[in-house]
Design a protein around this motif. Structure first.
Motif, short mmCIF file in Angstrom:
data_model
loop_
_atom_site.label_atom_id
_atom_site.label_comp_id
_atom_site.label_asym_id
_atom_site.label_seq_id
_atom_site.Cartn_x
_atom_site.Cartn_y
_atom_site.Cartn_z
N SER A 47 8.52 11.53 -0.94
CA SER A 47 9.05 10.41 -0.18
C SER A 47 8.19 9.19 -0.51
CB SER A 47 8.98 10.69 1.32
OG SER A 47 9.79 11.78 1.67
N LEU A 48 8.80 8.02 -0.43
CA LEU A 48 8.08 6.78 -0.70
C LEU A 48 7.64 6.18 0.63
CD1 LEU A 48 7.11 4.33 -2.24
CD2 LEU A 48 9.49 3.60 -2.51
N LEU A 49 6.35 6.23 0.90
CA LEU A 49 5.80 5.68 2.13
C LEU A 49 4.96 4.45 1.84
CD1 LEU A 49 4.50 8.95 3.88
CD2 LEU A 49 6.80 7.98 3.89
N VAL A 50 4.85 3.59 2.84
CA VAL A 50 3.95 2.44 2.77
C VAL A 50 3.11 2.42 4.03
CG1 VAL A 50 3.82 -0.08 2.82
CG2 VAL A 50 5.41 1.02 1.26
N ALA A 51 1.80 2.33 3.87
CA ALA A 51 0.91 2.25 5.03
C ALA A 51 1.07 0.90 5.70
CB ALA A 51 -0.54 2.46 4.58
N THR A 52 1.04 0.89 7.02
CA THR A 52 1.15 -0.36 7.78
C THR A 52 -0.21 -0.74 8.37
OG1 THR A 52 1.87 0.97 9.69
CG2 THR A 52 3.57 -0.05 8.34
N GLY A 53 -0.29 -2.00 8.79
CA GLY A 53 -1.51 -2.48 9.43
C GLY A 53 -2.40 -3.31 8.54
N THR A 54 -2.07 -3.43 7.26
CA THR A 54 -2.87 -4.27 6.36
C THR A 54 -2.00 -5.37 5.76
OG1 THR A 54 -2.49 -2.68 4.55
CG2 THR A 54 -4.52 -2.45 5.81
N VAL A 55 -1.16 -4.99 4.81
CA VAL A 55 -0.26 -5.97 4.19
C VAL A 55 0.94 -6.26 5.07
CG1 VAL A 55 1.26 -6.39 2.20
CG2 VAL A 55 -0.98 -5.32 1.87
N LEU A 56 1.43 -5.23 5.72
CA LEU A 56 2.64 -5.39 6.52
C LEU A 56 2.61 -4.48 7.74
CD1 LEU A 56 5.66 -3.44 5.01
CD2 LEU A 56 3.34 -3.13 4.19
N ASP A 57 3.46 -4.84 8.70
CA ASP A 57 3.75 -4.02 9.87
C ASP A 57 5.24 -3.77 9.90
OD1 ASP A 57 1.13 -4.01 10.70
OD2 ASP A 57 1.45 -5.20 12.51
N ALA A 58 5.66 -2.93 10.82
CA ALA A 58 7.09 -2.72 11.02
C ALA A 58 7.34 -2.42 12.49
CB ALA A 58 7.62 -1.58 10.16
N ILE A 59 8.46 -2.92 12.99
CA ILE A 59 8.91 -2.60 14.34
C ILE A 59 10.15 -1.72 14.21
CG2 ILE A 59 9.71 -3.48 16.55
CD1 ILE A 59 6.92 -4.33 16.02
N GLU A 60 10.08 -0.52 14.77
CA GLU A 60 11.18 0.44 14.69
C GLU A 60 12.00 0.41 15.97
OE1 GLU A 60 11.81 5.29 14.42
OE2 GLU A 60 9.99 4.38 13.55
N ILE A 71 5.48 3.91 7.14
CA ILE A 71 6.94 3.92 7.23
C ILE A 71 7.52 4.41 5.90
CG2 ILE A 71 7.13 2.10 8.96
CD1 ILE A 71 7.75 0.15 6.62
N PRO A 72 8.70 5.04 5.95
CA PRO A 72 9.38 5.40 4.71
C PRO A 72 10.19 4.22 4.19
CG PRO A 72 10.64 6.22 6.57
CD PRO A 72 9.41 5.55 7.14
N LEU A 73 10.25 4.09 2.88
CA LEU A 73 11.03 3.02 2.27
C LEU A 73 12.06 3.63 1.32
CD1 LEU A 73 8.52 0.13 1.49
CD2 LEU A 73 10.06 0.38 3.44
N PRO A 74 13.11 2.86 1.01
CA PRO A 74 14.14 3.36 0.09
C PRO A 74 13.54 3.72 -1.27
CG PRO A 74 14.86 1.37 1.22
CD PRO A 74 13.41 1.53 1.53
N PRO A 75 14.08 4.77 -1.89
CA PRO A 75 15.19 5.62 -1.44
C PRO A 75 14.73 6.98 -0.94
CG PRO A 75 14.93 5.85 -3.81
CD PRO A 75 13.81 4.95 -3.33
N SER A 76 13.77 7.01 -0.02
CA SER A 76 13.27 8.28 0.51
C SER A 76 14.41 9.10 1.12
CB SER A 76 12.19 8.04 1.57
OG SER A 76 11.05 7.46 0.98
N PRO A 77 14.42 10.41 0.88
CA PRO A 77 15.51 11.25 1.37
C PRO A 77 15.32 11.71 2.81
CG PRO A 77 14.03 12.55 0.02
CD PRO A 77 13.52 11.14 -0.03
N PHE A 78 16.44 11.79 3.51
CA PHE A 78 16.52 12.40 4.83
C PHE A 78 17.58 13.49 4.76
CE2 PHE A 78 13.76 9.35 6.49
CZ PHE A 78 13.60 9.48 7.87
N GLN A 79 17.87 14.13 5.91
CA GLN A 79 18.80 15.25 5.90
C GLN A 79 20.20 14.83 5.45
OE1 GLN A 79 19.56 16.98 9.71
NE2 GLN A 79 20.50 18.82 8.89
N HIS A 80 20.71 13.74 6.02
CA HIS A 80 22.09 13.36 5.75
C HIS A 80 22.21 12.07 4.94
CE1 HIS A 80 23.43 16.55 8.32
NE2 HIS A 80 22.78 16.08 9.36
N GLY A 81 21.21 11.76 4.18
CA GLY A 81 21.29 10.55 3.38
C GLY A 81 19.92 10.12 2.92
N PRO A 101 0.81 -1.22 0.00
CA PRO A 101 0.00 0.00 0.00
C PRO A 101 0.85 1.27 0.00
CG PRO A 101 0.03 -0.98 2.19
CD PRO A 101 0.76 -1.94 1.29
N VAL A 102 1.27 1.66 -1.18
CA VAL A 102 2.17 2.80 -1.35
C VAL A 102 1.43 4.12 -1.17
CG1 VAL A 102 3.64 4.02 -3.01
CG2 VAL A 102 3.72 1.52 -2.86
#
Length: 206
Positions: free
Chosen positions: A81-94, A153-163, A31-32
């Motif tokens: 930025s490339l985001l994916v919604a969580t709670g349906t197809v996938l979850d993530a633990i940060e 969650i953000p997925l590659p290659p979403s930009p941040f300040q230092h990378g 779910p992009v």
């Protein structure tokens, strides 16, 4: 990360890469969502601080599961930025960097590593199937965040300040089959317990 001084060719190439990744994930059923890029804002000390990317649309929950053609349109003329919604197809633990490294080593030892995302802010994301809850041992840790229903969650290659956000373990390693949440949760709990044990030994030796 997207420097205004970059040549147009660089920025265009980066935008094309983001769009290709977004479309590819959408075709696999992930779910992009389009996200805003981290933006610099003035803090109280007048230094530049950064926010993490958030969905570009307030009604983002209404567009979860958009068709890849819609995803292609979102990423057509802007660098999102490339985001994916969580709670349906996938979850993530940060988790933080230290716990992430311990858990990654344990996962490699099992021969079944999970997809892992690393962010330039030192945080790691362990991707799993969607779950109804997480173990109490994980939920009790302020440094651990569960991204389930209502999050993203953000997925590659979403930009941040230092990378940029990047894969430490790509989904291809699992043949694009996400690991069961319970199995990854168990490994994270083991890594957490081991981390606490090391800290206790260090404290007693001091």
């Amino acid at each position: 990360m997207l420097d205004a001084n970059w040549p147009d060719s660089w920025r265009n190439a980066f935008r094309i890469e983001l769009r290709a990744e977004a479309i590819g994930l959408a075709w696999r059923g992930w779910p992009v969502l389009p996200g805003v890029n981290p933006v610099a804002v003035r803090g109280e000390d007048d230094d530049l601080t950064w926010r993490r990317p958030v969905p570009a649309y307030d009604n983002w929950s209404d567009v979860i599961g958009a068709h890849p053609h819609q995803v292609a349109e979102w990423f057509c003329d802007k660098t999102h930025s490339l985001l994916v919604a969580t709670g349906t197809v996938l979850d993530a633990i940060e988790v933080d960097d230290e716990l992430g490294k311990r858990a990654a080593r344990l996962l490699r030892a099992t021969g079944h590593p999970a997809p892992i995302v690393a962010m330039p802010n030192g945080r790691w994301l362990f991707l799993t199937t969607a779950a109804a809850s997480i173990p109490a041992a994980l939920a009790a840790q302020a440094s651990i965040e569960w991204h389930g229903a209502g999050s993203w969650i953000p997925l590659p290659p979403s930009p941040f300040q230092h990378g940029v956000v990047h894969w430490r373990v790509k989904p291809e390693v699992w043949g694009w089959q996400l690991p069961e949440a319970s199995a990854v949760h168990e490994v994270l709990v083991r890594a957490l317990e081991g981390e606490h044990a090391i800290h206790l030994v260090e404290s007693s030796a001091a």
